[in-house]
Design a protein around this motif. Structure first.
Motif, short mmCIF file in Angstrom:
data_model
loop_
_atom_site.label_atom_id
_atom_site.label_comp_id
_atom_site.label_asym_id
_atom_site.label_seq_id
_atom_site.Cartn_x
_atom_site.Cartn_y
_atom_site.Cartn_z
N LEU A 76 -12.16 8.17 0.14
CA LEU A 76 -12.69 6.50 -0.14
C LEU A 76 -11.81 5.83 0.80
O LEU A 76 -10.40 5.59 0.92
N MET A 77 -12.79 5.03 1.78
CA MET A 77 -11.57 4.42 2.90
C MET A 77 -11.68 2.99 2.56
O MET A 77 -12.75 2.67 2.35
N MET A 78 -10.41 2.62 2.93
CA MET A 78 -10.52 1.62 2.45
C MET A 78 -9.60 0.40 3.83
O MET A 78 -8.63 0.73 4.58
N GLU A 79 -9.69 -1.20 3.65
CA GLU A 79 -8.68 -2.02 3.87
C GLU A 79 -7.35 -1.57 4.32
O GLU A 79 -6.68 -1.44 3.27
N TYR A 80 -6.76 -1.59 4.98
CA TYR A 80 -5.04 -1.24 4.57
C TYR A 80 -4.39 -2.70 5.41
O TYR A 80 -4.25 -3.28 6.08
N MET A 81 -3.40 -2.78 4.09
CA MET A 81 -2.98 -3.69 3.93
C MET A 81 -1.38 -4.10 4.20
O MET A 81 -0.73 -3.43 3.66
N LEU A 82 -1.08 -4.43 5.26
CA LEU A 82 0.35 -4.05 5.84
C LEU A 82 1.48 -4.79 5.15
O LEU A 82 2.45 -4.33 4.99
N ASP A 83 0.87 -5.54 4.03
CA ASP A 83 2.09 -6.54 3.73
C ASP A 83 2.73 -6.03 2.18
O ASP A 83 3.51 -7.36 1.86
N GLY A 84 1.61 -5.17 1.51
CA GLY A 84 1.90 -5.16 0.20
C GLY A 84 1.76 -5.65 -0.38
O GLY A 84 -0.23 -6.26 -0.32
N THR A 85 2.00 -5.60 -1.64
CA THR A 85 1.38 -5.78 -2.97
C THR A 85 1.96 -7.28 -3.43
O THR A 85 3.36 -8.15 -2.60
N LEU A 86 1.46 -8.04 -4.09
CA LEU A 86 2.44 -9.23 -5.11
C LEU A 86 3.41 -8.67 -5.33
O LEU A 86 4.14 -9.54 -5.26
N SER A 87 3.68 -7.95 -6.12
CA SER A 87 5.16 -7.54 -6.93
C SER A 87 5.66 -7.47 -6.48
O SER A 87 6.99 -7.35 -6.21
N ASP A 88 5.77 -6.56 -4.78
CA ASP A 88 6.03 -6.24 -3.49
C ASP A 88 6.96 -7.64 -3.82
O ASP A 88 8.19 -7.99 -3.24
N GLU A 89 6.26 -8.48 -3.91
CA GLU A 89 6.47 -10.33 -2.76
C GLU A 89 7.23 -11.33 -3.63
O GLU A 89 9.18 -11.74 -2.98
N ILE A 90 7.09 -10.65 -4.95
CA ILE A 90 7.67 -10.92 -6.24
C ILE A 90 9.39 -10.61 -5.84
O ILE A 90 10.37 -11.64 -6.30
N ARG A 91 9.63 -9.42 -5.75
CA ARG A 91 10.81 -9.07 -5.42
C ARG A 91 11.33 -9.32 -4.32
O ARG A 91 12.66 -9.29 -4.19
N ARG A 92 10.78 -9.70 -3.28
CA ARG A 92 10.94 -9.76 -1.45
C ARG A 92 11.88 -11.34 -2.37
O ARG A 92 12.47 -12.11 -1.95
N LYS A 93 10.97 -12.15 -3.15
CA LYS A 93 11.44 -13.73 -3.28
C LYS A 93 12.48 -13.56 -4.80
O LYS A 93 12.39 -14.96 -5.08
N ASP A 94 13.64 -12.71 -4.66
CA ASP A 94 14.40 -12.24 -5.45
C ASP A 94 13.70 -12.85 -6.97
O ASP A 94 14.34 -12.97 -7.59
#
Length: 339
Positions: A76-94
């Motif tokens: 199954l081929m899908m759009e590649y989202m370069l910046d990861g997940t919302l969970s990743d963003e939560i970790r980036r925001k401490d």
């Protein structure tokens, strides 16, 4: 489509997700693959995703069947989202996203949910790990547990209960129904995840007791006191235990918490902070079944069996990945039109 497969960026017991690129255009996309004989859920995901077109849903690119290592693989081929997940963003925001940015993401997730619900589709697994981020917006991904509301669109067999126990609505935990209001409850849990960096339910010892608590305790997740009155009121509309009283996506989009005036302060803020290479060092994709840890919020159930039974059986592996974009030896040709 002729394409080459790059490094794996996520995997479970039977599904894996790889970065891939077209041999002709160098377009980069994501490919979720399973052995064809075991790909019933992935084929269902393909069927649903192929009928969707929204700026708030990860885009469908197509599918094919390839022979790799003497096995037939469904891809199954899908759009590649370069910046990861919302969970990743939560970790980036401490571990805590500021309230205006919570409102920004929440509005876009709701726009995606309204699109799905008006088309008779329930996602069934809304959570930070299934919301992907790009340069301009958040998009809903991973439709492995999604279902049609319209019985005409359903398969002849009964639809399974699906989702992640920590984000399940009471009516789902009881095995009664899984319809649009369940996605709204899960959105409320995701907002708590954004606000606190933690799970929506505290002091959980095991999945069975968690599901019992959700189903029968009469409690809702605690709304963080650090949020504004408007945000807390918004959350209360999502986390109403009676599914019939829970607000719809359309109603929530009109809530004052999501008014544009409340979001202007992030107009000049970077949407995400990751780079094209660093994001691949993170486990940014999840298969239909995900890795088991002590945090039940990252377990996914998608089975004909009860949530209580299935949640005990999940046990998958995860890994760390690193992809160098300019190394041709790290790409393998999967399919050529001349063959």
């Amino acid at each position: 489509m002729d394409w080459t497969r790059g490094h794996t960026i996520g995997h479970g017991s039977s599904a894996s997700v790889s970065v891939a690129k077209s041999r002709w255009s160098d377009e980069v996309f994501a490919v979720k693959s399973m052995e064809l004989s075991k790909s019933q859920l992935l084929q269902k995901e393909q069927k649903i995703l192929s009928k969707l077109s929204s700026p708030y849903i990860v885009s469908y690119k197509g599918y094919d069947v390839t022979k790799e290592s003497n096995k037939l693989m469904f891809n199954l081929m899908m759009e590649y989202m370069l910046d990861g997940t919302l969970s990743d963003e939560i970790r980036r925001k401490d571990g805590r996203i500021k309230e205006p940015l919570i409102g920004y993401y929440t509005k876009q997730i709701l726009q995606g949910l309204e699109y799905l619900h008006t088309r008779g589709i329930v996602h069934c697994d809304i959570k930070g790990q299934n919301i992907f981020l790009g340069k301009t917006r958040a998009k809903i991904a991973d439709f492995g547990c999604a279902r049609w509301i319209d019985p005409v669109e359903r398969d002849s067999c009964a639809e399974p209960i699906g989702g992640t126990p920590m984000f399940m609505a009471p009516e789902v935990a009881r095995g009664e129904e899984q319809r649009c209001p369940a996605d709204i409850w899960a959105l409320g849990c995701t907002i708590i995840e954004m606000a606190t960096g933690g799970s929506p339910w505290a002091n959980v010892t095991n999945a069975a007791s968690l599901l019992y608590r959700i189903a029968f305790s009469g409690q809702s997740p605690e709304i963080p006191k650090l949020l504004s009155l408007q945000a807390r009121d918004f959350l209360s509309k999502c986390l109403t235990r009676d599914s019939k009283e829970r607000w719809t996506a359309k109603e929530l989009l009109k809530h004052p918490f999501l008014e544009e005036s409340n979001l202007n302060c992030i107009a000049n803020q970077d949407f995400v902070t990751s780079s094209p290479t660093s994001i691949l060092d993170q486990d940014i994709w999840n298969s239909v079944e995900e890795s088991e840890t002590m945090d039940f919020s990252i377990q996914t159930v998608c089975s004909m069996d009860s949530p209580f039974h299935r949640v005990r059986e999940l046990g998958l592996n995860s890994g760390e990945f690193n992809l160098k974009w300019d190394d041709d030896e790290r790409w393998i040709t999967v399919r050529r039109s001349s063959e």
